[in-house]
Design an enzyme around this catalytic site. Structure first.
Site, PDB file in Angstrom:
ATOM      1  N   HIS A 121      -9.940  -2.629  -0.335  1.00  0.00           N
ATOM      2  CA  HIS A 121      -9.819  -1.373   0.406  1.00  0.00           C
ATOM      3  C   HIS A 121     -10.211  -1.615   1.860  1.00  0.00           C
ATOM      4  O   HIS A 121     -11.181  -2.327   2.145  1.00  0.00           O
ATOM      5  CB  HIS A 121     -10.724  -0.324  -0.233  1.00  0.00           C
ATOM      6  CG  HIS A 121     -10.539   1.043   0.327  1.00  0.00           C
ATOM      7  ND1 HIS A 121      -9.308   1.547   0.666  1.00  0.00           N
ATOM      8  CD2 HIS A 121     -11.437   2.029   0.609  1.00  0.00           C
ATOM      9  CE1 HIS A 121      -9.451   2.783   1.118  1.00  0.00           C
ATOM     10  NE2 HIS A 121     -10.725   3.090   1.105  1.00  0.00           N
TER      11      HIS A 121
ATOM     12  N   CYS B 166      -6.639   3.919  -3.483  1.00  0.00           N
ATOM     13  CA  CYS B 166      -6.695   2.530  -3.009  1.00  0.00           C
ATOM     14  C   CYS B 166      -7.889   1.746  -3.530  1.00  0.00           C
ATOM     15  O   CYS B 166      -7.726   0.694  -4.157  1.00  0.00           O
ATOM     16  CB  CYS B 166      -6.708   2.504  -1.480  1.00  0.00           C
ATOM     17  SG  CYS B 166      -5.198   3.099  -0.700  1.00  0.00           S
TER      18      CYS B 166
ATOM     19  N   ASP C  50      -0.344  -0.741  -4.916  1.00  0.00           N
ATOM     20  CA  ASP C  50      -1.604  -0.298  -5.526  1.00  0.00           C
ATOM     21  C   ASP C  50      -1.494   1.043  -6.242  1.00  0.00           C
ATOM     22  O   ASP C  50      -2.319   1.365  -7.095  1.00  0.00           O
ATOM     23  CB  ASP C  50      -2.751  -0.297  -4.505  1.00  0.00           C
ATOM     24  CG  ASP C  50      -2.494   0.580  -3.293  1.00  0.00           C
ATOM     25  OD1 ASP C  50      -1.381   1.144  -3.159  1.00  0.00           O
ATOM     26  OD2 ASP C  50      -3.403   0.692  -2.449  1.00  0.00           O
ATOM     27  N   HIS C  51      -0.491   1.826  -5.916  1.00  0.00           N
ATOM     28  CA  HIS C  51      -0.212   3.091  -6.619  1.00  0.00           C
ATOM     29  C   HIS C  51       1.085   3.646  -6.069  1.00  0.00           C
ATOM     30  O   HIS C  51       1.683   3.084  -5.142  1.00  0.00           O
ATOM     31  CB  HIS C  51      -1.345   4.111  -6.444  1.00  0.00           C
ATOM     32  CG  HIS C  51      -1.868   4.194  -5.039  1.00  0.00           C
ATOM     33  ND1 HIS C  51      -1.115   4.696  -4.004  1.00  0.00           N
ATOM     34  CD2 HIS C  51      -3.046   3.795  -4.503  1.00  0.00           C
ATOM     35  CE1 HIS C  51      -1.817   4.615  -2.884  1.00  0.00           C
ATOM     36  NE2 HIS C  51      -2.995   4.062  -3.160  1.00  0.00           N
TER      37      HIS C  51
ATOM     38  N   ASP D 255       0.837  -1.205   0.000  1.00  0.00           N
ATOM     39  CA  ASP D 255       0.000   0.000   0.000  1.00  0.00           C
ATOM     40  C   ASP D 255       0.872   1.255   0.000  1.00  0.00           C
ATOM     41  O   ASP D 255       1.610   1.507   0.953  1.00  0.00           O
ATOM     42  CB  ASP D 255      -0.897  -0.010   1.246  1.00  0.00           C
ATOM     43  CG  ASP D 255      -2.109   0.885   1.087  1.00  0.00           C
ATOM     44  OD1 ASP D 255      -2.101   1.740   0.193  1.00  0.00           O
ATOM     45  OD2 ASP D 255      -3.065   0.726   1.858  1.00  0.00           O
ATOM     46  N   ASP D 256       0.807   2.027  -1.092  1.00  0.00           N
ATOM     47  CA  ASP D 256       1.437   3.363  -1.157  1.00  0.00           C
ATOM     48  C   ASP D 256       2.941   3.361  -1.413  1.00  0.00           C
ATOM     49  O   ASP D 256       3.595   4.381  -1.166  1.00  0.00           O
ATOM     50  CB  ASP D 256       1.190   4.161   0.136  1.00  0.00           C
ATOM     51  CG  ASP D 256      -0.210   4.738   0.231  1.00  0.00           C
ATOM     52  OD1 ASP D 256      -1.062   4.347  -0.580  1.00  0.00           O
ATOM     53  OD2 ASP D 256      -0.451   5.576   1.113  1.00  0.00           O
TER      54      ASP D 256
END
Length: 491
Positions: A134, A80, A330-331, A40-41
């Site tokens: 999420h 997300c 995810d990004h 995540d992130d």
């Protein structure tokens, strides 16, 4: 005669035991297993990608040595919920109308068979832990039918300390509706005792135990929370990044001067108070920028360490030679570039991600530089696993690309919000906003996206060619999820 009979019986018994043993070992060998690791992130400032070499990720590097590293991998939307919904459904946001972190993804695509659910339908045991879907609203976004067993952690898996560690009381301005959202916006070194372990440690510990007990084909989802806020990690990870020797992000003071209105509007909606708070929102007026960077770097390396533990356990297990490993974020994440902190924008820093695939049938130590995206994971995993290709997926299998085949691959498409899109090829990056304004960057010469060329008629033909990859249909935004608690905010 008696000796011969006894010898024959022993031989037959031994062969039977050998066959039984092999049958047990090979029970999961008919189909390759899948270890599906979500981060995540995590942005591209990691030494794995060789961009700036300052965030240490030895765990990811070990996985890359055993497989294929995609150096130009991108998310399909820098948030997300829509990103994970796209990966898990194999559908673009413009198709589903899932654009925001509050969007009710299952209501938007009620008939979609998600990736783990498809493996389950094809005879796999599906288990998972951590953040796959999420994570908020008491797991309201989780797809219960997709997993046989799943370890659910609380919405705020880190119990907040009695007082915030970073000394910042709240985000300036609170949330968009004025609600205080101070709990996730924290960072600092935290020790964890036996009675309270970091959520990522709990996730990995639980999954490692599962590895030893599985004797059938499995799809295992491992959702790593870090480096998502709050950026808590043990002190040893902060010590790896001394504040006085941090590698700083590439910033430009006049970076906003050539941005069109669509970009400025998106920045204004993207929680600018976070960046403003870090730079000048401390009660004592102190700039917290280096502290925030240190915490993000430490959280990335901590997340990498947990991934490394899980991969090492897999390598030592009976499943080592028959498991496909896919790792993805995810990004990406802005750390001050374009005066922005977090994601929610269409520039590369918020969309360029780490992505690795290893396992049976995957060449080792290979790099693929062709731009690809997360929507390609679904068809890739089904092909590598020998499952029937699912109809209706919008991505492309990367199996041929990984094995060096001369594959024609289209530019990557990214979306954030309704009718805001970016198209990314090897050399050029084009952004089209819903108000008609545009950006164009020569990524080879301008990787930081500092010089917007969209207004120069010299490049009109390039813009025209990239516009061909914009979606012809944009579904209207679907409604947000509604829960009885009315729980505010997003995490």
């Amino acid at each position: 005669m008696e000796y011969t009979i006894r010898k024959t019986i022993i031989l037959i018994t031994g062969l039977c035991l050998f066959a039984c043993k092999n049958e047990k070992e090979d029970k999961s060998g008919d189909k390759p297993n899948v270890l599906f690791i979500a981060i995540d992130d995590m942005n591209d400032d990691i030494n794995l990608l060789g961009t700036t070499y300052h965030i240490q990720t030895p765990g990811l590097e070990k996985i890359a040595q055993q497989g294929v590293l995609f150096t130009n991998a991108f998310c399909n939307t820098p948030a997300c919920n829509p990103s994970r919904s796209s990966i898990l459904s194999g559908l673009y946001p413009a198709t589903t109308g899932i654009y925001g972190n509050q969007t009710d993804w299952r209501a938007a695509i009620p008939d979609a068979i998600t990736l783990p659910e498809y493996f389950k339908q094809n005879g796999y045991l599906t288990i998972g832990a951590g953040k796959i879907y999420h994570h908020q609203m008491n797991h309201a976004f989780h797809d219960d039918g997709a997993f046989d067993e799943f370890l659910k952690l609380p919405r705020y898996p880190d119990d907040p300390p009695p007082e915030k560690l970073n000394g910042l009381p709240v985000w300036i301005g609170g949330d968009r509706d004025g609600t205080s959202t101070s709990i996730p916006f924290d960072w600092g070194a935290r020790s964890y005792g036996k009675n309270h372990q970091h959520p990522d440690i709990r996730t990995v510990d639980w999954l490692i135990k599962k590895l030893d007990s599985i004797d059938e084909p499995f799809f295992m989802g491992a959702g790593i929370f870090r480096p998502h806020m709050p950026n808590y990690a043990p002190q040893e990870y902060f010590d790896m990044y001394p504040a006085d020797s941090l590698v700083m992000p590439a910033l430009r003071k006049d970076d906003l001067k050539d941005l069109p209105q669509g970009a400025l509007t998106m920045l204004d909606e993207g929680k600018p108070f976070i960046y403003n708070t870090i730079r000048k929102g401390s009660p004592d007026g102190k700039d917290k920028y280096k502290e925030a960077l240190q915490a993000y770097y430490a959280s990335c390396t901590f997340a990498d360490a947990q991934i490394g533990r899980l991969f090492e356990a897999l390598q030592k297990s009976k499943h080592a030679k028959n498991t496909i490993v896919i790792v993805w974020s995810d990004h990406g994440y802005h750390l001050g570039e374009k005066e922005h902190w977090e994601k929610f924008v269409l520039w590369d820093k918020a969309n360029h991600i780490p992505m690795i695939i290893s396992g049976p049938g995957v060449p080792k130590g290979t790099r693929v530089d062709t731009p690809v995206s997360l929507i390609d994971i679904y068809p890739t995993l089904t092909e590598l696993s020998g499952l029937p290709q699912k109809a209706g997926l919008e991505g492309n299998s990367l199996a041929g690309l990984m094995n060096g085949k001369d594959t024609i691959y289209p530019p990557v498409r990214m979306t954030y919000g309704y009718k805001n899109h970016a198209v990314r090829g090897r050399k050029w990056k084009y952004i089209s906003y819903n108000d008609g304004t545009e950006e164009l960057y020569n990524i080879e010469e301008d990787p930081n996206e500092w010089k917007n060329l969209a207004g120069d008629p010299t490049y009109d033909n390039i813009k025209d060619s990239l516009r061909d990859y914009l979606p012809s249909f944009n579904r209207s935004p679907m409604p947000d999820i509604v829960v009885s608690s009315g729980e505010p905010g997003t995490y």
